[in-house]
Design an enzyme around this catalytic site. Sequence first.
Site, PDB file in Angstrom:
ATOM      1  N   ARG A 199      -1.129  -3.465  11.652  1.00  0.00           N
ATOM      2  CA  ARG A 199      -0.435  -4.734  11.425  1.00  0.00           C
ATOM      3  C   ARG A 199       1.061  -4.669  11.713  1.00  0.00           C
ATOM      4  O   ARG A 199       1.626  -5.590  12.286  1.00  0.00           O
ATOM      5  CB  ARG A 199      -0.647  -5.155   9.969  1.00  0.00           C
ATOM      6  N   HIS A 218       2.509 -10.661   3.552  1.00  0.00           N
ATOM      7  CA  HIS A 218       1.116 -10.682   3.160  1.00  0.00           C
ATOM      8  C   HIS A 218       0.798  -9.758   1.999  1.00  0.00           C
ATOM      9  O   HIS A 218       0.006 -10.074   1.126  1.00  0.00           O
ATOM     10  CB  HIS A 218       0.274 -10.281   4.376  1.00  0.00           C
TER      11      HIS A 218
END
Lengths: 637, 260
Positions: A330, A401
């Site tokens: 990510r 996130h």
Amino acid sequence: MILDSKIPEGPLAEKWDKHKFNVKLVNPANKRKYDIIVVGTGLAGASAAATLAELGYNVKAFCYQDSPRRAHSIAAQGGINAAKNYQNDGDSVYRLFYDTIKGGDYRAREANVYRLAQVSVNIIDQCVAQGVPFAREYGGLLANRSFGGAQVSRTFYARGQTGQQLLLGAYSALNRQIAYGKVKMYPRTEMLDLVMVDGKARGIVTRHLITGKIESHSAHAVILATGGYGNVFFLSTNAMGSNTTAIWRAHKKGALFANPCFTQIHPTCIPVSGGYQSKLTLMSESLRNDGRVWVPKAVGDNRPADQIPEDERDYFLERKYPSFGNLVPRDVASRNAKLACDEGRGVGTTKLAVYLDFADAIKREGLEKISQKYGNLFDMYSKITGENPYEQPMRIYPAVHYTMGGLWVDYNLMTTVPGLYATGECNFSDHGANRLGASALMQGLADGYFVIPYTIGDYLAQNPTARVETSHPAFKEAEANVQADVNRLLSINGTRTVDDFHKALGHIMWDYCGMARNAEGLQFAKQEIRKLRDEFWRDVKILGTNEELNVTLEKAGRVADFLELGELMVEDALNRNESCGGHFREEYQTPENEALRDDENYTYVAAWEYTGPNQQPVLHKEELKFENVKLTQRSYK
Amino acid sequence: MAGNNPNSKPMNLTLKVWRQKNSKAAGNLETYQIKDISPEMSFLEMMDVLNEDLLLKGIDPVAFDHDCREGICGMCSLYINGRAHGPERGTTTCQLHMRKFSDGDTITIEPWRAGPFPVLKDLCTDRSALDRIQQAGGYISVNTGGVPDANEIPIPKTIADKAFDAATCIQCGACVAACKNGSAMLFTSAKVSQLAMLPQGQVERKTRVENMVAQMDKEGFGACTNIGSCAAECPVGISLENIAMLNREYIGASFTSENV
């Protein structure tokens, strides 16, 4: 203070088994004499509460939502990793361990991560036994898919709603114990302070969110499972109520806070559309199995996606990382999306987005197959944006996130406060500087089902069964402090709303402590946060009283804590003069713009001690020892 | 600022919102004017704008339940223009966007209306009755540990998929709010059928349905008269077939159960 991680001696693969044998046990008849408080009912909290009650302990569980099933684990989409090797593609406990350590950019503890990989296989068995409807193949066995940062298919999933199904499994186990009377559930109740007696965690003070009643609860041990603090950025993929209050107040009572600056920015979220935006919505990483990320090759190319010919598109992840392609971890995917937009090649009206394109996958597999895999995600996208992702590429942009940082815990998941544990996202332990996809669900359930039930017994067995009454002066003092904080907030009667302050903090954090950071910006941010905090306490506007459902008051308490945590995050980011995982300091990068670690000076966990309001926190270091894995520059090329 | 629809113009709206100080107080609809609402906003972001506005005017903001804002936690629960979760099919309140409304519209916003869901304040209700139905039997009684390997329980894909469909209920209570009888049959049936379909759920199959139905009745939910508003308004598409299955399970259990 010396940080003792309590990592067991012996070879990596034997540590956990050996430790399980060495820990002290509480005999079955004595378990009912111990009370345990669990704060938070997501995967880590609900699984711990249910399992501890099954063992015979008396559990009190708390959540701020109206039902324990609403905890934000429910929103996790993509899946859960486990080293089952059902696909016969070369997976093993060691490979999952290795991928996780490498994915975390060598800033996690080997022993913890190895244990996580070991118990991952038990989690899948447990969930299936509970009736969790994982995806299956036609032969009736479990299906898997691959996720970022791995070259094997080890992710178990339930369409795009894996978190929901796993949480409902844990919720059902919790319900069973509530029905038996072994768990007493306190919904719509927020923890506002930790209570210590004789240096040990012995309870909490809560506020009931409907009546405003401030109350004490006593126990022999306290487990915090309250999730991440991503909402410090105001905009994140977290639920609106996700907050740092429980762990922050525990931090102020002596629990060290580790690696607060390690934040995960998820690459595939729906971009911001306007200033009114209240949250960001994630599009599962599983989409990168089939979606191709691209931007136009030319700067300022404003043509719609379908008018840009193939040879004028830059599939930048496939180009730069041929072996992992769109499935790079990510942090790498996010940083590259930002780079493309910084170069002026972003798409959409705001130019802060890249395409995630399914045209090839639909051509290859057909609309139906793609819809089966991702139907609910495509529906969600089209509800939010009004666009049809089957016909035009999705626009995505990175968003906050997950927070890898959290309360420092030892191998037993105990914080630096005796009797206080932290599990799941709210501890720092397993993901280093970057978490791999599908590993959060794994860690939450590992901690709750399979780790804390063993390790908490070791502590309790060494402590007397005598209870502390909530009339004890320590409880009364904590209650009075909580009441005083509430009164102080209500008495300000200023001119700016809580959301207004929260948004201002979010902007500072995103601009200076977000995807890219530098010393100058961080210094500036520190001053700005201090100014904002002063102003908050002078000028925030809160109406009403404590003795009612007062949403503004709830939010104000949480934002007050974010205003303190934000500064610590900046402090930590300033201290860490290297780039690793999600922490990218612009001063420290390779010529190809990859993160440049400084293993000689920063192979440690930065654990911060609170020293008082507006005081410089004290840094404690836990050196990370790598005995099994060789530290290398992460390469996904 | 429009994300993707350059023709979208800001809207002015009239809101009629249910205000009720607490569970004991009487409530009433208050009218508020709201300006410059972007069609790109979600319904709850429009409510945020209203609340910021009220707060600055010194008026207590409107309390409403919400959390994840991505359609999965089941906390949001607004009755909009006479419909649970508003006008868009298969959509929770938080996923409803203002582009579904037009400039000049009047929007009426109420809490869930059902006896077992008392109003706590404004638009917040107490839905803990649904938790208690789950506690009565919505689980498989296995302790942590000591379970077989996951692949030792093969389940046909079609069954697993159907069980999954039933398992996606978000416990928002829209089915109850939409039902003229205030029945919780769709909700209860979703869990009963999920577990009745799966091999793991067989052992407790009969007692589960009996206990969950008994709790449902005890909480004061109404009877089902097969109108189907529940399934029509369900934001996640829980099918009426589940109610048929619940009835079958219940009748089957009452003939053969040892619980007599």
